[in-house]
Scaffold this active site. Structure first.
Site, PDB file in Angstrom:
ATOM      1  N   GLU A 216       0.837  -1.215   0.000  1.00 54.73           N
ATOM      2  CA  GLU A 216       0.000   0.000   0.000  1.00 54.73           C
ATOM      3  C   GLU A 216       0.865   1.256   0.000  1.00 54.73           C
ATOM      4  O   GLU A 216       2.070   1.204   0.276  1.00 54.73           O
ATOM      5  CB  GLU A 216      -0.944   0.001   1.210  1.00 54.73           C
ATOM      6  CG  GLU A 216      -0.221  -0.022   2.541  1.00 54.73           C
ATOM      7  CD  GLU A 216      -0.983   0.679   3.666  1.00 54.73           C
ATOM      8  OE1 GLU A 216      -1.560   1.758   3.446  1.00 54.73           O
ATOM      9  OE2 GLU A 216      -0.971   0.145   4.781  1.00 54.73           O
TER      10      GLU A 216
ATOM     11  N   LYS B 276      -3.306  -1.656  15.889  1.00 53.00           N
ATOM     12  CA  LYS B 276      -2.692  -0.956  17.017  1.00 53.00           C
ATOM     13  C   LYS B 276      -3.622  -0.892  18.199  1.00 53.00           C
ATOM     14  O   LYS B 276      -4.834  -0.831  18.028  1.00 53.00           O
ATOM     15  CB  LYS B 276      -2.400   0.487  16.613  1.00 53.00           C
ATOM     16  CG  LYS B 276      -1.452   0.611  15.494  1.00 53.00           C
ATOM     17  CD  LYS B 276      -0.914   2.024  15.483  1.00 53.00           C
ATOM     18  CE  LYS B 276       0.273   2.074  14.572  1.00 53.00           C
ATOM     19  NZ  LYS B 276      -0.166   2.138  13.181  1.00 53.00           N
TER      20      LYS B 276
ATOM     21  N   ALA C 187     -12.959   1.900   6.876  1.00 56.12           N
ATOM     22  CA  ALA C 187     -13.527   1.206   5.707  1.00 56.12           C
ATOM     23  C   ALA C 187     -12.670   0.004   5.319  1.00 56.12           C
ATOM     24  O   ALA C 187     -13.079  -0.800   4.476  1.00 56.12           O
ATOM     25  CB  ALA C 187     -13.660   2.169   4.539  1.00 56.12           C
ATOM     26  N   ASP C 188     -11.488  -0.140   5.943  1.00 56.79           N
ATOM     27  CA  ASP C 188     -10.684  -1.347   5.695  1.00 56.79           C
ATOM     28  C   ASP C 188     -11.535  -2.584   6.001  1.00 56.79           C
ATOM     29  O   ASP C 188     -11.480  -3.578   5.276  1.00 56.79           O
ATOM     30  CB  ASP C 188      -9.447  -1.394   6.615  1.00 56.79           C
ATOM     31  CG  ASP C 188      -8.376  -0.369   6.239  1.00 56.79           C
ATOM     32  OD1 ASP C 188      -8.557   0.344   5.231  1.00 56.79           O
ATOM     33  OD2 ASP C 188      -7.370  -0.291   6.975  1.00 56.79           O
TER      34      ASP C 188
HETATM   35  N1  PSU Z   1      -2.391   1.460  10.561  1.00 59.41           N
HETATM   36  C1  PSU Z   1      -1.068   1.530  10.643  1.00 59.41           C
HETATM   37  N2  PSU Z   1      -0.342   2.232   9.741  1.00 59.41           N
HETATM   38  C2  PSU Z   1      -0.966   2.869   8.706  1.00 59.41           C
HETATM   39  C3  PSU Z   1      -2.392   2.764   8.610  1.00 59.41           C
HETATM   40  C4  PSU Z   1      -3.052   2.061   9.541  1.00 59.41           C
HETATM   41  O1  PSU Z   1      -0.519   0.962  11.570  1.00 59.41           O
HETATM   42  O2  PSU Z   1      -0.285   3.496   7.896  1.00 59.41           O
HETATM   43  C5  PSU Z   1      -3.083   3.372   7.430  1.00 59.41           C
HETATM   44  C6  PSU Z   1      -3.446   2.255   6.439  1.00 59.41           C
HETATM   45  O3  PSU Z   1      -3.306   2.745   5.131  1.00 59.41           O
HETATM   46  C7  PSU Z   1      -4.905   1.989   6.754  1.00 59.41           C
HETATM   47  C8  PSU Z   1      -5.372   3.383   7.091  1.00 59.41           C
HETATM   48  O4  PSU Z   1      -5.643   1.426   5.694  1.00 59.41           O
HETATM   49  O5  PSU Z   1      -4.310   3.953   7.843  1.00 59.41           O
HETATM   50  C9  PSU Z   1      -6.642   3.369   7.882  1.00 59.41           C
HETATM   51  O6  PSU Z   1      -7.122   4.669   8.000  1.00 59.41           O
HETATM   52  P1  PSU Z   1      -8.577   4.937   8.611  1.00 59.41           P
HETATM   53  O7  PSU Z   1      -8.476   4.563  10.053  1.00 59.41           O
HETATM   54  O8  PSU Z   1      -8.813   6.395   8.377  1.00 59.41           O
HETATM   55  O9  PSU Z   1      -9.512   4.064   7.828  1.00 59.41           O
END
Ligand code: PSU
Ligand code: MN
Length: 300
Positions: free
Chosen positions: A21, A154, A136-137
């Site tokens: 990614e 995390k 949305a993952d």
């Molecule tokens: N968790 C991590 N490192 C990251 C991300 C998540 O430990 O870089 C990034 C990934 O690209 C993940 C995104 O898909 O953050 C999720 O963001 P959100 O919580 O806004 O969906």
């Protein structure tokens, strides 16, 4: 979308390919370590006999297999963070974007790539019962048939709620040589897993079964950071508590929440979290490479 020549040739020959990614590059790691890391991750796969396909958006076009020059463009500050819902907007505006786990998994599946390595997944945020903040993952992985190797989520997230949502969304989850769900910088958490596997071959067998059953879901591989590379628990707990309080105080919301927490934690840990972050991604890339080789019949 455009697939690079190297990646499309590897796919056509059923050679192992691993997707990576780009939000981790633009928003997950600080500049200039991010560009060095992006290149290093690709080289690691090449050294293992696997074709890397870093995914990102250049001038509105999703690229499967960014060139080195395109990687540098993505690493620059100001690149838009692109989840699946942002793809059509970024396409119409013809701008650059860095794909999240959701958007990367979506595009990788569309390109016919079966394996994807990342650091940590997005999930349900603490306080989601009030904020509704769920990445949305999760929903995207329910309909993206790709093996995703991560070090879990995390502990800034609500791990328990995230695991419950993965169950509701019918997304299979297995520990890689562990029965305990890892929490990114730490190899463990308070949560046990229903299933674990001990080899890449076992993962390939599950993928074959998913195909036979007509499953469209991802397969999540929870791969803990090696114990000797992990963050120390006390420092981890102390810094995370501060980060969580800072996010609350700053009133960040929406897609800014995860990048805010990540960059705050790098600063507050004086870079220790960054080192651990890089180590766990390397470890995930290694396992993803093994899985992609097992899936393509062990061909190099
Ligand atoms: N968790 C991590 N490192 C990251 C991300 C998540 O430990 O870089 C990034 C990934 O690209 C993940 C995104 O898909 O953050 C999720 O963001 P959100 O919580 O806004 O969906
Ligand atoms: Mn969110």
């Amino acid at each position: 979308m455009r697939i690079s020549n190297t990646v499309s040739e590897a796919l056509a020959a059923s050679m192992p390919v691993v997707a990576l990614e780009s939000t981790i590059i633009s928003h997950g790691l600080p500049y200039p370590q991010n560009i060095a890391a992006a290149k290093e991750f690709e080289q690691q796969l090449i050294d293992e006999g696997v074709t890397p396909a870093t995914i990102g958006i250049i001038d509105g076009v999703p690229i499967i297999g960014l060139s080195q020059e395109q990687l540098e463009q993505i690493a620059k500050e100001g690149t838009a963070k692109a989840s699946v819902r942002d793809l059509p907007i970024i396409a119409a505006k013809k701008i650059n974007g860095a794909t999240t786990v959701a958007a990367t998994a979506y595009l990788a599946a569309k390109a016919g790539i079966r394996v994807f390595a990342t650091g940590g997944l997005g999930g349900v945020h603490k306080g989601a019962i009030e904020t509704f903040d769920e990445s949305a993952d999760l929903t995207t992985l329910a309909t993206s048939p790709v093996v995703v190797v991560s070090a879990g989520v995390k502990s800034v997230l609500d791990i328990s709620a995230t695991l419950e949502r993965l169950e509701t969304l019918s997304i299979p989850l297995v520990g890689y040589k562990t029965d305990i769900f890892p929490s990114f910088w730490l190899p463990t958490s308070d949560f046990t897993l229903d299933w674990s596997v001990n080899s890449a071959k076992e993962v390939a067998d599950i993928v074959a079964s998913q195909d036979e059953l007509g499953s469209k879901a991802a397969l999540l591989i929870a791969n803990p950071v090696p114990t000797n590379k992990a963050w120390n628990q006390e420092d981890h707990d102390r810094v995370l508590e501060k980060a969580f309080a800072a996010a609350k105080k700053a009133g960040v919301r929406g897609k800014a929440v995860t990048p805010f927490l990540l960059s705050y934690i790098v600063g507050a840990s004086e870079g220790v979290s960054l080192e651990v972050n890089l180590e766990l991604v390397r470890n995930n890339i290694f396992v993803a490479g093994e899985i992609s080789k097992a899936l393509s019949g062990g061909r190099k």
